[in-house]
Write a protein that holds these residues in place. Structure first.
Motif, PDB file in Angstrom:
ATOM      1  N   ARG A  65     -15.472  -8.702 -67.550  1.00 51.31           N
ATOM      2  CA  ARG A  65     -15.874  -7.783 -68.493  1.00 51.31           C
ATOM      3  C   ARG A  65     -16.946  -6.856 -68.443  1.00 51.31           C
ATOM      4  O   ARG A  65     -18.031  -7.270 -68.996  1.00 51.31           O
ATOM      5  CB  ARG A  65     -15.848  -8.560 -69.877  1.00 51.31           C
ATOM      6  CG  ARG A  65     -14.614  -9.484 -70.212  1.00 51.31           C
ATOM      7  CD  ARG A  65     -13.582  -8.419 -70.501  1.00 51.31           C
ATOM      8  NE  ARG A  65     -12.301  -8.977 -70.811  1.00 51.31           N
ATOM      9  CZ  ARG A  65     -11.164  -8.317 -70.818  1.00 51.31           C
ATOM     10  NH1 ARG A  65     -11.170  -7.164 -70.435  1.00 51.31           N
ATOM     11  NH2 ARG A  65     -10.066  -9.108 -71.171  1.00 51.31           N
ATOM     12  N   ASP A  78     -17.127 -13.424 -66.600  1.00 48.68           N
ATOM     13  CA  ASP A  78     -16.014 -14.133 -66.727  1.00 48.68           C
ATOM     14  C   ASP A  78     -16.019 -15.580 -66.268  1.00 48.68           C
ATOM     15  O   ASP A  78     -15.426 -16.462 -66.726  1.00 48.68           O
ATOM     16  CB  ASP A  78     -15.143 -13.370 -65.638  1.00 48.68           C
ATOM     17  CG  ASP A  78     -13.497 -13.471 -65.912  1.00 48.68           C
ATOM     18  OD1 ASP A  78     -13.125 -13.317 -66.832  1.00 48.68           O
ATOM     19  OD2 ASP A  78     -12.737 -13.528 -64.850  1.00 48.68           O
ATOM     20  N   ARG A  98     -11.957 -16.372 -74.801  1.00 49.56           N
ATOM     21  CA  ARG A  98     -12.459 -15.124 -74.478  1.00 49.56           C
ATOM     22  C   ARG A  98     -12.600 -14.206 -75.529  1.00 49.56           C
ATOM     23  O   ARG A  98     -13.340 -13.507 -75.679  1.00 49.56           O
ATOM     24  CB  ARG A  98     -11.163 -14.624 -73.329  1.00 49.56           C
ATOM     25  CG  ARG A  98     -11.709 -13.401 -72.859  1.00 49.56           C
ATOM     26  CD  ARG A  98     -10.904 -12.625 -71.890  1.00 49.56           C
ATOM     27  NE  ARG A  98      -9.302 -12.393 -72.280  1.00 49.56           N
ATOM     28  CZ  ARG A  98      -8.436 -12.460 -71.519  1.00 49.56           C
ATOM     29  NH1 ARG A  98      -8.563 -12.414 -70.111  1.00 49.56           N
ATOM     30  NH2 ARG A  98      -7.038 -12.265 -71.994  1.00 49.56           N
ATOM     31  N   GLU A 140     -15.898 -11.903 -76.885  1.00 44.51           N
ATOM     32  CA  GLU A 140     -16.014 -10.800 -77.021  1.00 44.51           C
ATOM     33  C   GLU A 140     -16.112 -10.216 -78.493  1.00 44.51           C
ATOM     34  O   GLU A 140     -16.718  -9.389 -78.656  1.00 44.51           O
ATOM     35  CB  GLU A 140     -14.567 -10.330 -76.435  1.00 44.51           C
ATOM     36  CG  GLU A 140     -14.520 -10.442 -74.815  1.00 44.51           C
ATOM     37  CD  GLU A 140     -13.452  -9.788 -74.032  1.00 44.51           C
ATOM     38  OE1 GLU A 140     -12.593  -9.209 -74.859  1.00 44.51           O
ATOM     39  OE2 GLU A 140     -13.299  -9.609 -72.872  1.00 44.51           O
ATOM     40  N   MET A 174     -16.742 -17.444 -68.919  1.00 45.84           N
ATOM     41  CA  MET A 174     -15.680 -17.806 -70.195  1.00 45.84           C
ATOM     42  C   MET A 174     -14.780 -19.112 -69.512  1.00 45.84           C
ATOM     43  O   MET A 174     -14.479 -19.943 -70.019  1.00 45.84           O
ATOM     44  CB  MET A 174     -14.695 -16.644 -70.121  1.00 45.84           C
ATOM     45  CG  MET A 174     -13.344 -16.693 -70.749  1.00 45.84           C
ATOM     46  SD  MET A 174     -12.092 -15.517 -70.306  1.00 45.84           S
ATOM     47  CE  MET A 174     -11.649 -15.947 -68.706  1.00 45.84           C
ATOM     48  N   THR A 175     -14.586 -18.823 -68.212  1.00 41.04           N
ATOM     49  CA  THR A 175     -13.679 -20.101 -67.495  1.00 41.04           C
ATOM     50  C   THR A 175     -14.663 -21.391 -67.616  1.00 41.04           C
ATOM     51  O   THR A 175     -14.111 -22.477 -67.716  1.00 41.04           O
ATOM     52  CB  THR A 175     -13.623 -19.717 -66.203  1.00 41.04           C
ATOM     53  OG1 THR A 175     -14.762 -19.559 -65.386  1.00 41.04           O
ATOM     54  CG2 THR A 175     -12.509 -18.464 -65.894  1.00 41.04           C
ATOM     55  N   PRO A 200      -8.321 -14.273 -64.432  1.00 38.31           N
ATOM     56  CA  PRO A 200      -9.365 -13.957 -65.321  1.00 38.31           C
ATOM     57  C   PRO A 200      -9.824 -12.586 -65.266  1.00 38.31           C
ATOM     58  O   PRO A 200     -10.004 -11.894 -64.147  1.00 38.31           O
ATOM     59  CB  PRO A 200     -10.365 -15.111 -65.440  1.00 38.31           C
ATOM     60  CG  PRO A 200     -10.312 -15.444 -63.922  1.00 38.31           C
ATOM     61  CD  PRO A 200      -9.078 -15.184 -63.538  1.00 38.31           C
TER      62      PRO A 200
END
Length: 220
Positions: free
Chosen positions: A219, A143, A161, A165, A146-147, A216
């Motif tokens: 994953r 996560d 994201r 993925e 991603m951020t 968020p």
């Protein structure tokens, strides 16, 4: 000064509850991963990659999840992301609990049983996600990647994201990871589940109730 002292005291009082909730959430997250993997109806996106690598490297999926989490955490360095206790704990706890749970779970033989494992795993994952995000002790490594990319590139959260993925699932599927209806159901259901549960499980570091509008999603 008085207000600062009161905030620090309140934070200290909340810490035991936050730590218990953090590790309970991470443990439940690992169990939920195992339920979904055992269903064989389609893994969570990152677990498609973990399973594919595990099959190729002849290692347990939990061991691979820990290794991938550590590598992703290294990718934080150029993004200048700061890990928290929850971040480091995420790397280790999820993989250990995943392997331990897989070792004791029975293999469901019928389709209804497999579907039950899948649904239970998704629901439990929603609770676990809200529990460990809600203590505000650091995001999971995936996560945070991603951020960090969102901040550095200026692209939307959805685009970054989704791109990550899709790439992860594609590589994992090519390596032999299980992609199926469970992967799709997880992607569709986890957002609404966490949105409902997160306000109920959020614990402010200062001891005040929080009402996050969005958060968020980890994953795995």
């Amino acid at each position: 000064m008085r207000e600062t002292r009161e905030v620090l005291q309140s934070t200290g009082r909340q810490l035991p509850r936050r730590l218990v909730q953090l590790y309970a959430g991470l443990a439940l997250y690992g169990v939920s991963m195992a339920l979904i993997v055992t269903s064989t109806l389609g893994n969570m996106p990152w677990d498609v990659l973990h399973q594919g690598l595990a099959d190729r490297l002849d290692r347990s999926i939990g061991t691979v999840a820990i290794a991938v989490g550590a590598l992703v955490l290294l990718a934080w360095l150029p993004l200048r992301q700061r890990p928290g206790l929850g971040t480091v704990s995420n790397v280790v706890v999820l993989g250990l609990v995943l392997d331990a749970t897989l070792a004791v779970l029975p293999d469901p033989t019928s389709l209804p049983a497999r579907a039950g494992f899948l649904v239970a795993g998704i629901l439990l994952n929603g609770v676990a996600t809200a529990a460990y995000i809600g203590v505000h002790l650091g995001p999971g490594p995936r996560d945070g990647l991603m951020t960090g990319l969102v901040r550095r590139t200026g692209r939307s959260v959805r685009l970054v994201r989704t791109s990550i993925e899709v790439a992860v699932v594609a590589v994992g599927w090519l390596l032999g990871g299980t992609l199926g209806i469970g992967t799709v159901l997880y992607a569709v259901a986890i957002g609404p589940l966490v949105q409902v549960l997160l306000p109920l499980l959020s614990v402010s570091p200062a001891g005040r109730p929080t009402r996050p509008a969005a958060a968020p999603l980890p994953r795995g």
